[in-house]
Design a protein around this motif. Structure first.
Motif, PDB file in Angstrom:
ATOM      1  N   GLN A  61      26.153  74.702  52.964  1.00 26.43           N
ATOM      2  CA  GLN A  61      25.416  75.701  53.738  1.00 26.43           C
ATOM      3  C   GLN A  61      26.368  76.815  54.174  1.00 26.43           C
ATOM      4  OE1 GLN A  61      24.015  74.960  58.082  1.00 26.43           O
ATOM      5  NE2 GLN A  61      22.418  74.100  56.750  1.00 26.43           N
ATOM      6  N   TYR A  62      25.958  78.077  53.969  1.00 26.20           N
ATOM      7  CA  TYR A  62      26.854  79.184  54.311  1.00 26.20           C
ATOM      8  C   TYR A  62      26.069  80.481  54.411  1.00 26.20           C
ATOM      9  CZ  TYR A  62      26.528  80.641  49.415  1.00 26.20           C
ATOM     10  OH  TYR A  62      26.061  81.071  48.189  1.00 26.20           O
ATOM     11  N   ARG A  63      26.712  81.486  54.975  1.00 22.25           N
ATOM     12  CA  ARG A  63      26.201  82.858  54.944  1.00 22.25           C
ATOM     13  C   ARG A  63      27.068  83.677  53.981  1.00 22.25           C
ATOM     14  NH1 ARG A  63      22.309  83.832  58.952  1.00 22.25           N
ATOM     15  NH2 ARG A  63      22.355  82.415  60.743  1.00 22.25           N
ATOM     16  N   GLY A  64      26.681  84.924  53.764  1.00 21.61           N
ATOM     17  CA  GLY A  64      27.285  85.728  52.705  1.00 21.61           C
ATOM     18  C   GLY A  64      28.792  85.839  52.728  1.00 21.61           C
ATOM     19  N   THR A  65      29.401  85.936  53.911  1.00 23.34           N
ATOM     20  CA  THR A  65      30.842  86.162  53.984  1.00 23.34           C
ATOM     21  C   THR A  65      31.644  84.972  53.498  1.00 23.34           C
ATOM     22  OG1 THR A  65      30.817  85.427  56.288  1.00 23.34           O
ATOM     23  CG2 THR A  65      30.649  87.805  55.885  1.00 23.34           C
ATOM     24  N   ALA A  66      31.011  83.789  53.417  1.00 23.23           N
ATOM     25  CA  ALA A  66      31.731  82.586  52.995  1.00 23.23           C
ATOM     26  C   ALA A  66      31.445  82.228  51.534  1.00 23.23           C
ATOM     27  CB  ALA A  66      31.367  81.411  53.905  1.00 23.23           C
ATOM     28  N   ALA A  67      30.921  83.169  50.772  1.00 20.49           N
ATOM     29  CA  ALA A  67      30.495  82.864  49.407  1.00 20.49           C
ATOM     30  C   ALA A  67      31.638  82.374  48.528  1.00 20.49           C
ATOM     31  CB  ALA A  67      29.849  84.101  48.783  1.00 20.49           C
ATOM     32  N   ALA A  68      32.819  82.963  48.663  1.00 18.95           N
ATOM     33  CA  ALA A  68      33.943  82.553  47.816  1.00 18.95           C
ATOM     34  C   ALA A  68      34.349  81.117  48.114  1.00 18.95           C
ATOM     35  CB  ALA A  68      35.124  83.500  48.028  1.00 18.95           C
ATOM     36  N   ALA A  69      34.436  80.780  49.403  1.00 15.68           N
ATOM     37  CA  ALA A  69      34.790  79.406  49.768  1.00 15.68           C
ATOM     38  C   ALA A  69      33.713  78.429  49.302  1.00 15.68           C
ATOM     39  CB  ALA A  69      34.984  79.298  51.285  1.00 15.68           C
ATOM     40  N   ALA A  70      32.462  78.848  49.349  1.00 14.22           N
ATOM     41  CA  ALA A  70      31.371  78.001  48.878  1.00 14.22           C
ATOM     42  C   ALA A  70      31.498  77.727  47.384  1.00 14.22           C
ATOM     43  CB  ALA A  70      30.028  78.660  49.181  1.00 14.22           C
ATOM     44  N   THR A  71      31.846  78.758  46.626  1.00 10.27           N
ATOM     45  CA  THR A  71      32.028  78.596  45.183  1.00 10.27           C
ATOM     46  C   THR A  71      33.113  77.577  44.890  1.00 10.27           C
ATOM     47  OG1 THR A  71      31.280  80.852  44.745  1.00 10.27           O
ATOM     48  CG2 THR A  71      32.603  79.792  43.039  1.00 10.27           C
ATOM     49  N   ASP A  72      34.210  77.634  45.639  1.00  6.32           N
ATOM     50  CA  ASP A  72      35.303  76.676  45.443  1.00  6.32           C
ATOM     51  C   ASP A  72      34.852  75.254  45.761  1.00  6.32           C
ATOM     52  OD1 ASP A  72      36.944  78.772  44.747  1.00  6.32           O
ATOM     53  OD2 ASP A  72      37.912  78.918  46.720  1.00  6.32           O
ATOM     54  N   ALA A  73      34.099  75.089  46.840  1.00 12.12           N
ATOM     55  CA  ALA A  73      33.632  73.760  47.224  1.00 12.12           C
ATOM     56  C   ALA A  73      32.680  73.189  46.178  1.00 12.12           C
ATOM     57  CB  ALA A  73      32.953  73.825  48.589  1.00 12.12           C
ATOM     58  N   LEU A  74      31.818  74.035  45.633  1.00 15.95           N
ATOM     59  CA  LEU A  74      30.891  73.568  44.608  1.00 15.95           C
ATOM     60  C   LEU A  74      31.625  73.159  43.338  1.00 15.95           C
ATOM     61  CD1 LEU A  74      28.056  76.205  45.079  1.00 15.95           C
ATOM     62  CD2 LEU A  74      27.947  73.777  45.668  1.00 15.95           C
ATOM     63  N   ALA A  75      32.673  73.892  42.990  1.00 13.66           N
ATOM     64  CA  ALA A  75      33.475  73.522  41.825  1.00 13.66           C
ATOM     65  C   ALA A  75      34.167  72.183  42.057  1.00 13.66           C
ATOM     66  CB  ALA A  75      34.502  74.614  41.530  1.00 13.66           C
ATOM     67  N   GLU A  76      34.602  71.946  43.285  1.00  8.94           N
ATOM     68  CA  GLU A  76      35.291  70.689  43.581  1.00  8.94           C
ATOM     69  C   GLU A  76      34.353  69.494  43.456  1.00  8.94           C
ATOM     70  OE1 GLU A  76      37.499  68.281  47.214  1.00  8.94           O
ATOM     71  OE2 GLU A  76      37.163  70.434  47.414  1.00  8.94           O
ATOM     72  N   ILE A  77      33.140  69.600  44.003  1.00  9.97           N
ATOM     73  CA  ILE A  77      32.240  68.452  43.914  1.00  9.97           C
ATOM     74  C   ILE A  77      31.801  68.225  42.471  1.00  9.97           C
ATOM     75  CG2 ILE A  77      30.068  69.676  44.408  1.00  9.97           C
ATOM     76  CD1 ILE A  77      31.088  66.158  45.672  1.00  9.97           C
ATOM     77  N   ALA A  78      31.652  69.299  41.698  1.00  9.90           N
ATOM     78  CA  ALA A  78      31.313  69.142  40.281  1.00  9.90           C
ATOM     79  C   ALA A  78      32.431  68.410  39.540  1.00  9.90           C
ATOM     80  CB  ALA A  78      31.054  70.505  39.642  1.00  9.90           C
ATOM     81  N   ALA A  79      33.683  68.719  39.876  1.00 15.05           N
ATOM     82  CA  ALA A  79      34.813  68.022  39.257  1.00 15.05           C
ATOM     83  C   ALA A  79      34.812  66.549  39.643  1.00 15.05           C
ATOM     84  CB  ALA A  79      36.126  68.689  39.669  1.00 15.05           C
ATOM     85  N   ARG A  80      34.476  66.248  40.878  1.00 17.26           N
ATOM     86  CA  ARG A  80      34.405  64.841  41.303  1.00 17.26           C
ATOM     87  C   ARG A  80      33.278  64.108  40.575  1.00 17.26           C
ATOM     88  NH1 ARG A  80      37.353  63.073  45.535  1.00 17.26           N
ATOM     89  NH2 ARG A  80      38.657  64.654  46.558  1.00 17.26           N
ATOM     90  N   PHE A  81      32.160  64.789  40.354  1.00 15.50           N
ATOM     91  CA  PHE A  81      31.078  64.164  39.585  1.00 15.50           C
ATOM     92  C   PHE A  81      31.550  63.799  38.175  1.00 15.50           C
ATOM     93  CE2 PHE A  81      27.535  66.582  42.071  1.00 15.50           C
ATOM     94  CZ  PHE A  81      27.600  65.650  43.090  1.00 15.50           C
ATOM     95  N   ALA A  82      32.412  64.632  37.601  1.00 17.62           N
ATOM     96  CA  ALA A  82      32.874  64.406  36.229  1.00 17.62           C
ATOM     97  C   ALA A  82      33.990  63.369  36.147  1.00 17.62           C
ATOM     98  CB  ALA A  82      33.359  65.724  35.625  1.00 17.62           C
ATOM     99  N   ALA A  83      34.565  62.989  37.285  1.00 16.59           N
ATOM    100  CA  ALA A  83      35.684  62.045  37.304  1.00 16.59           C
ATOM    101  C   ALA A  83      35.197  60.607  37.128  1.00 16.59           C
ATOM    102  CB  ALA A  83      36.466  62.202  38.599  1.00 16.59           C
ATOM    103  N   GLU A  84      36.132  59.703  37.005  1.00 17.61           N
ATOM    104  CA  GLU A  84      35.811  58.282  36.826  1.00 17.61           C
ATOM    105  C   GLU A  84      34.954  57.778  37.992  1.00 17.61           C
ATOM    106  OE1 GLU A  84      38.058  53.960  36.208  1.00 17.61           O
ATOM    107  OE2 GLU A  84      39.225  55.810  36.409  1.00 17.61           O
TER     108      GLU A  84
END
Length: 346
Positions: free
Chosen positions: A49-72
């Motif tokens: 959950q975020y507002r517009g100014t935190a969009a970059a940090a949100a993108t990083d967090a989403l990439a991290e959870i996607a990487a964890r989904f792909a892990a063992e």
């Protein structure tokens, strides 16, 4: 004609179905079939959950959870959806599914700490998990060939099933309904753990995910759906989001599914938490907001008949108290199950 309840979960009924044994539904529908060895499934909602100014940090967090989904140990299937909530926050929800509890538990320990342990300023995160026995769960699909949600980890799909196209079919498809009323017990409680807020819900909490896929529709059908049906559906979803507490809906999200690249797809779903299956049934059967949805859908389907390309599905779970986990970090007070304990949290 098959029963929606698989043979290995059938038991002598002490509670009767809503239709006679010779009932013939007016159109075909199908359910997911798990291997008999699968006793439990996991459905885990990782929200951001975020507002517009935190969009970059949100993108990083989403990439991290996607990487964890792909892990063992990660899920056998996951998808991602987006919506703007009643407080004006962007929300992105990644929903992951497992059919192996031990694998999930091993994976979840570190994933939980990474997701709700700490986040950059301006980012809120939440985890909402159910891990029901398959006897507490049902699915329904209008067509074969494209499983969604938890059905994507099942062993396959059924033939045509009997228990649908009547009020009460949702309950009749849940194996536990053969012997149990699935009544709720207790009230949601808030537990503070530093910056984290956990919600301890209650026995027989109900979850529904109900989806629409118009990606196969052609020009005229797509226009009919988007002009005549979707606005009525959105109105009903907004009612549950804004005023659902009064009828037993703790929280509702109406989300657009995101494609692999992050763009909006031609799929959506509503996802809501209910005090009980009975409360969900009452809304579906008689509340004006759902009566309008049902009426618009029936007009659409009667106009198009068998040529309709719209795909519909849902999954419904009635979870025992020890099959639930809700945790929130830096989220506003109407986020998910926090809404059920808002007065306590204040």
């Amino acid at each position: 004609m098959e029963s929606a309840i698989p043979l290995h979960l059938e038991t002598p009924r002490t509670r009767h179905k809503r239709v006679p044994d010779d009932y013939q539904p007016p159109y075909p529908s199908f359910v997911a079939r798990y291997k008999p060895s699968v006793n439990r499934v996991v459905m885990a909602y990782f929200g951001l959950q975020y507002r517009g100014t935190a969009a970059a940090a949100a993108t990083d967090a989403l990439a991290e959870i996607a990487a964890r989904f792909a892990a063992e140990g990660g899920p056998s299937h996951w998808d991602r959806a987006q919506y703007v909530d009643q407080a004006g926050y962007e929300n992105v929800v990644s929903v992951a599914y497992w059919d192996d509890i031990a694998r999930f538990d091993k994976w979840f320990a570190s994933a939980r700490e990474a997701w709700t342990g700490a986040q950059p300023e301006g980012i809120g995160t939440f985890i909402e998990v159910l891990r029901p026995t398959v006897a507490r769960h049902e699915t329904l699909f209008s067509s074969l060939g494209r499983p969604e949600g938890v059905a994507a980890i099942s062993g396959g799909m059924s033939g045509e099933v009997q228990e649908h196209a009547y009020w009460g079919g949702m309950r009749d498809r849940i194996p536990l309904s053969q012997t149990g009323p699935m009544s709720p017990g207790g009230n949601p409680e808030l537990i503070r753990d530093g910056a984290r807020l956990r919600v301890k819900a209650h026995d027989n909490l109900c979850l529904i995910r109900s989806g629409q896929d118009w990606s196969d529709t052609e020009t005229s059908e797509r226009k009919l759906y988007l002009d005549d049906v979707e606005p009525v559906l959105r109105e009903g979803m907004d009612f549950l989001r804004d005023d659902g507490l009064g009828i037993g809906c703790y929280a509702n999200r109406y989300m657009r599914v995101l494609a692999a690249g992050g763009d909006a797809s031609e799929k959506s779903y509503g996802q809501s938490w209910w005090k009980s299956l009975a409360a969900l049934e009452r809304w579906a059967e008689s509340h004006p907001s759902h009566v309008r949805i049902f009426g618009a859908a029936m007009k659409y389907l009667s106009t198009l008949g068998p040529s309709a390309k719209l795909r519909l599905y849902h999954e419904v779970t009635v979870a025992a108290a020890d099959e639930q986990f809700f945790e929130y970090l830096n989220c506003h007070a109407k986020t998910g199950m926090l809404a059920a304990v808002e007065t306590v949290a204040a």
